[in-house]
Design a protein around this motif. Structure first.
Motif, PDB file in Angstrom:
ATOM      1  N   PHE A 146     -11.063  18.230  12.979  1.00  0.00           N
ATOM      2  CA  PHE A 146     -10.492  18.992  11.893  1.00  0.00           C
ATOM      3  C   PHE A 146     -11.617  20.146  11.547  1.00  0.00           C
ATOM      4  N   GLY A 147     -11.320  20.923  10.582  1.00  0.00           N
ATOM      5  CA  GLY A 147     -12.095  21.988  10.106  1.00  0.00           C
ATOM      6  C   GLY A 147     -12.941  22.870  11.344  1.00  0.00           C
ATOM      7  N   PRO A 148     -14.359  22.969  11.172  1.00  0.00           N
ATOM      8  CA  PRO A 148     -14.650  23.779  12.349  1.00  0.00           C
ATOM      9  C   PRO A 148     -14.212  23.435  13.797  1.00  0.00           C
ATOM     10  N   SER A 149     -14.032  22.191  14.136  1.00  0.00           N
ATOM     11  CA  SER A 149     -13.565  21.781  15.685  1.00  0.00           C
ATOM     12  C   SER A 149     -12.032  22.443  15.567  1.00  0.00           C
TER      13      SER A 149
ATOM     14  N   ALA B  33     -10.340  10.504  10.901  1.00  0.00           N
ATOM     15  CA  ALA B  33     -10.923  10.892  11.840  1.00  0.00           C
ATOM     16  C   ALA B  33     -11.581   9.500  12.694  1.00  0.00           C
ATOM     17  N   LEU B  34     -11.832   8.478  11.756  1.00  0.00           N
ATOM     18  CA  LEU B  34     -12.103   7.091  12.395  1.00  0.00           C
ATOM     19  C   LEU B  34     -10.933   6.534  13.195  1.00  0.00           C
TER      20      LEU B  34
ATOM     21  N   GLN C 158      -7.973   5.404  18.229  1.00  0.00           N
ATOM     22  CA  GLN C 158      -6.794   5.614  18.973  1.00  0.00           C
ATOM     23  C   GLN C 158      -7.316   6.313  20.295  1.00  0.00           C
ATOM     24  N   MET C 159      -8.022   7.428  20.464  1.00  0.00           N
ATOM     25  CA  MET C 159      -8.540   7.909  21.640  1.00  0.00           C
ATOM     26  C   MET C 159      -9.225   6.836  22.833  1.00  0.00           C
ATOM     27  N   THR C 160      -9.962   6.181  21.917  1.00  0.00           N
ATOM     28  CA  THR C 160     -10.713   5.129  22.920  1.00  0.00           C
ATOM     29  C   THR C 160      -9.690   3.946  23.397  1.00  0.00           C
ATOM     30  N   ALA C 161      -8.864   3.432  22.592  1.00  0.00           N
ATOM     31  CA  ALA C 161      -8.063   2.609  22.908  1.00  0.00           C
ATOM     32  C   ALA C 161      -6.869   2.987  23.820  1.00  0.00           C
ATOM     33  N   GLU C 162      -6.240   4.105  23.597  1.00  0.00           N
ATOM     34  CA  GLU C 162      -4.860   4.840  24.141  1.00  0.00           C
ATOM     35  C   GLU C 162      -5.234   5.593  25.295  1.00  0.00           C
ATOM     36  N   LEU C 163      -6.305   6.532  25.124  1.00  0.00           N
ATOM     37  CA  LEU C 163      -6.455   7.511  26.243  1.00  0.00           C
ATOM     38  C   LEU C 163      -7.736   7.071  26.886  1.00  0.00           C
ATOM     39  N   ARG C 164      -8.797   6.882  26.539  1.00  0.00           N
ATOM     40  CA  ARG C 164      -9.964   6.423  27.442  1.00  0.00           C
ATOM     41  C   ARG C 164      -9.750   5.331  28.033  1.00  0.00           C
ATOM     42  N   LEU C 165      -9.181   4.197  27.611  1.00  0.00           N
ATOM     43  CA  LEU C 165      -8.743   2.883  28.181  1.00  0.00           C
ATOM     44  C   LEU C 165      -7.317   2.709  28.611  1.00  0.00           C
TER      45      LEU C 165
ATOM     46  N   PHE D 223      -1.204  11.361   8.846  1.00  0.00           N
ATOM     47  CA  PHE D 223      -0.945  11.843  10.298  1.00  0.00           C
ATOM     48  C   PHE D 223      -2.247  12.445  10.882  1.00  0.00           C
ATOM     49  N   ASN D 224      -2.645  12.232  11.956  1.00  0.00           N
ATOM     50  CA  ASN D 224      -3.874  12.526  12.895  1.00  0.00           C
ATOM     51  C   ASN D 224      -3.484  13.717  13.982  1.00  0.00           C
ATOM     52  N   SER D 225      -4.300  14.108  14.525  1.00  0.00           N
ATOM     53  CA  SER D 225      -4.326  15.316  15.460  1.00  0.00           C
ATOM     54  C   SER D 225      -3.723  14.711  16.796  1.00  0.00           C
ATOM     55  N   LEU D 226      -3.653  13.440  17.024  1.00  0.00           N
ATOM     56  CA  LEU D 226      -2.941  12.899  18.427  1.00  0.00           C
ATOM     57  C   LEU D 226      -1.432  12.702  18.088  1.00  0.00           C
ATOM     58  N   ASP D 227      -1.007  12.433  16.811  1.00  0.00           N
ATOM     59  CA  ASP D 227       0.176  12.157  16.510  1.00  0.00           C
ATOM     60  C   ASP D 227       1.273  13.120  17.150  1.00  0.00           C
ATOM     61  N   GLY D 228       2.087  12.803  17.804  1.00  0.00           N
ATOM     62  CA  GLY D 228       3.247  13.735  18.427  1.00  0.00           C
ATOM     63  C   GLY D 228       3.087  14.060  19.704  1.00  0.00           C
ATOM     64  N   ASP D 229       1.731  13.931  20.230  1.00  0.00           N
ATOM     65  CA  ASP D 229       1.305  14.437  21.543  1.00  0.00           C
ATOM     66  C   ASP D 229       1.902  13.730  22.691  1.00  0.00           C
TER      67      ASP D 229
END
Length: 332
Positions: free
Chosen positions: A76-79, A202-203, A208-215, A326-332
């Motif tokens: 979020f924000g600057p990213s 963010a946490l 979610q990224m670690t569990a669903e994407l990276r793994l 909602f987070n930035s991965l929702d709906g991807d």
């Protein structure tokens, strides 16, 4: 064991300030400063030595990728502004656009590489750390075209990445941290609770990224494992990045739970179990998803991460008085 021995010292050293300020000072700002420093070091190394097989260049690349991983959940924000995060880290690339766009640039000898402003307009699929991985580690891309043009492209991507990271760090220090430190009517954040909710999201995004994407991506299904969908498998960093992400998410979780020692201890124990499980996996690229013995270890790690996610949702959210939203991965 070492982490648990140090944990009381971590608690004793925590200030009485509000959690939002602690998170900014101990987690966010140092993380983006580190990213800026490592991407600048990568750009300087590319200027000095741009051979795709260069060990120092590859080492600087790995350091920059790990630095990004430790802040990749802060989407979020600057990213988010100007798509900086996506431009620096375009992953997952579900349509395989990165090699296609890179090859197009190489074969056309596109002169955008000679102008930083022009290169900033290039497709994000050919910018950032994931594009650079192809140039350094993919046999086809790393030998396409001429060495001279590949060198120019490596330098352009590295310089662009350093600029993006610098812009994010500057934005955090000069503008966005102040917005989070002083919530109120008319501001980006109306209250401290909204600030905490942003960090809580963010946490959850990171976990979610670690569990669903990276793994989850390389695990695929039992009948169709997908090891080549692992993050940064070409450079052999897949497992390292999982460990780095968990370490950073652990830090954020404990800062969020700073006012409840029992909850901190509970979360610390769950993260440490996940990190211990990861330490027992000797499979840098997660290729073991394709065989039963390797797969069960990786599935066990995913289960440990999901247990953290459950505890965060069930115990940490209510303690903070915030919802997941909602987070930035929702709906991807």
């Amino acid at each position: 064991m070492i982490r648990m021995l140090l944990f009381p010292l971590f608690l004793a050293g925590m200030a009485a300030a509000d959690p939002g300020n602690d998170i900014l000072d101990a987690h966010v700002l140092p993380g983006f400063d580190r990213l800026e420093a490592q991407t600048q070091a990568l750009s300087a190394m590319a200027d000095a030595e741009c051979d795709t097989a260069s060990a120092p260049l590859r080492g600087a690349f790995a350091d920059a990728v790990k630095a990004w991983t430790t802040v990749s959940h802060l989407r979020f924000g600057p990213s988010e502004a100007e798509n900086r995060g996506f431009a620096l880290a375009f992953w997952p690339d579900n349509r395989g656009m990165t090699p296609k766009v890179l090859m197009g640039l190489i074969l056309a000898r596109d002169q955008a590489v000679s102008d930083s402003t022009a290169f900033a307009q290039v497709s994000i699929a050919a910018r950032g750390l994931y594009a650079l991985e192809y140039l350094l580690f993919d046999d086809r891309i790393a030998t396409a075209g001429t060495a001279e043009y590949r060198c120019a492209l490596i330098r352009a991507i590295a310089a662009d990445g350093a600029r993006l990271a610098g812009d994010m760090a500057t934005d955090w220090h000069d503008r966005y941290a102040a917005l989070m430190r002083s919530p109120g009517p008319g501001g980006t954040y109306q209250s401290e609770a909204e600030v905490l909710q942003e960090f809580f999201k963010a946490l959850r995004t990171g976990l979610q990224m670690t569990a669903e994407l990276r793994l989850g991506r390389p695990l695929g299904t039992y009948d169709k494992p997908r090891s080549l969908r692992a993050e940064m498998w070409r450079s052999g960093l897949s497992l390292d990045l999982i460990r780095a992400s968990l370490g950073s998410q652990r830090e954020l979780a404990l800062l969020l739970a700073k006012e409840d020692t029992d909850l901190q201890m509970e979360l610390a124990a769950k993260f440490d179990l996940a990190l211990e499980t990861a330490s027992r996996i000797d499979d840098p690229t997660l290729v073991g998803v394709a065989n039963p013995s390797g797969r069960v270890r990786i599935e066990a790690l995913q289960q440990r991460v999901n247990e953290i996610r459950e505890a965060v949702a069930k115990d940490l959210g209510p303690k903070l008085g915030v919802s997941a939203g909602f987070n930035s991965l929702d709906g991807d």
